[in-house]
Each structure stands twice: as structure tokens, then as C-alpha cells.
Design a protein around this motif. Sequence first.
Motif, PDB file in Angstrom:
ATOM      1  N   GLU A   1      21.513  26.353  -2.603  1.00 26.96           N
ATOM      2  CA  GLU A   1      20.463  26.837  -1.720  1.00 26.96           C
ATOM      3  C   GLU A   1      19.201  26.053  -2.097  1.00 26.96           C
ATOM      4  O   GLU A   1      18.799  26.130  -3.144  1.00 26.96           O
TER       5      GLU A   1
ATOM      6  N   ARG B   1      15.390  29.008   3.784  1.00 24.35           N
ATOM      7  CA  ARG B   1      16.552  28.766   2.947  1.00 24.35           C
ATOM      8  C   ARG B   1      17.539  27.742   3.798  1.00 24.35           C
ATOM      9  O   ARG B   1      18.029  28.071   4.878  1.00 24.35           O
TER      10      ARG B   1
ATOM     11  N   TRP C   1      15.034  26.401  -1.452  1.00 24.18           N
ATOM     12  CA  TRP C   1      14.265  27.364  -0.733  1.00 24.18           C
ATOM     13  C   TRP C   1      12.964  26.991  -0.783  1.00 24.18           C
ATOM     14  O   TRP C   1      12.471  26.231  -1.771  1.00 24.18           O
TER      15      TRP C   1
ATOM     16  N   ARG D   1      21.232  26.262   3.060  1.00 25.17           N
ATOM     17  CA  ARG D   1      22.498  26.492   2.253  1.00 25.17           C
ATOM     18  C   ARG D   1      23.536  25.556   2.436  1.00 25.17           C
ATOM     19  O   ARG D   1      23.746  25.177   3.548  1.00 25.17           O
TER      20      ARG D   1
END
Length: 173
Positions: free
Chosen positions: A155, A167, A157, A169
Amino acid sequence: MSESFRQFLRALPDFPDVLPDFDPATAPEDPGELFRQWLAEALAAGVPQPNACSLATADALGRPSSRMLILKDIDDDGWHFATSRQSRKGRELAENPSAALNFFWQQQGRQVRVAGQVVALSAEASAADWHDRPGADGSENPSWQLYALRPRELEFWQARHDRRHIRHRYGAR
């Protein structure tokens, strides 16, 4: 006293006034490529030791511990780090080979989380890593182990001042 400490903590500054922008739609397919880009940007922004990260492990009973270490490499084997097999983290990895890395670059309001299974790399790779360390004196360290964390999840961020943090992912590779 605890209420004033709570207020003190809430009043601490969080991120700089200017944060980098990040559009996940423009992120490369390879998370390693995005990580290298963010690492270069952290270095250019003056982040000290942007290759430093926390490593979280857990023992056989699931009791967690974490500590800071240095990322050694990223390749097809995974995200490399090293330690003595006799250290706490070495013992925990032998009992429970799952771990997580977390990189935090406060100056940019960024962090990267990587979690997955950990494998021990070869004795030759471990010896080479030991010899490549700063201050290496040519001695051997048979307990030194180079590991690779094989990501199950990653992830990226990015903080935003409006608290709508971004975010991005990546799943299992």
C-alpha cells in the motif's frame, strides 16, 4: 494531566504545508517501480535514510514486535533485509515467517506498507551482504542471514491536508 497531554499531542504539527500530489491512475503496474520513484523523491526532498523502515514480526504465539532496519534491495525474490538468525527477529522469522515493512517519509506525507511471507536467501547471498556492509573487515559471520519479504500486499499512502488521504494498493504478485 492526561487531558492536557492529549491536547498537546493533538496540537503537534503533522505534515509540511506543501505535499506532493499523487494520482493512483498514473502509478506503474510494478510496485517496485513506484517505490523506487518515491524513494528517489524522498531522497531529493532531504529525507534522511529514506531506505530505513520498520520491520514487524511475530513469534509463534502471534506476539508482535517491530524495529527499524535498512532495505537492502528489491528484486524478483522480494524486498531484502538482513539480520542475525540468533537475534529476536531472526528467531521470530524462524517461528513465524510472516512480516511487514513500513516506510515513512514525514517530509512528504508518504508511507509504504509491504506485508507477506519471508524466505531466507542463500548462504552465498548472506555472506556477500555481510561483506558489503559499511565497516566490513573481511571476517565471516555464519549467523548473518539475508531475507526476502515476498509481498502479499503493498500500500502506497499519500497524506492530504483535507484528510482525504490517498491509498493505492497492490495485491499479491
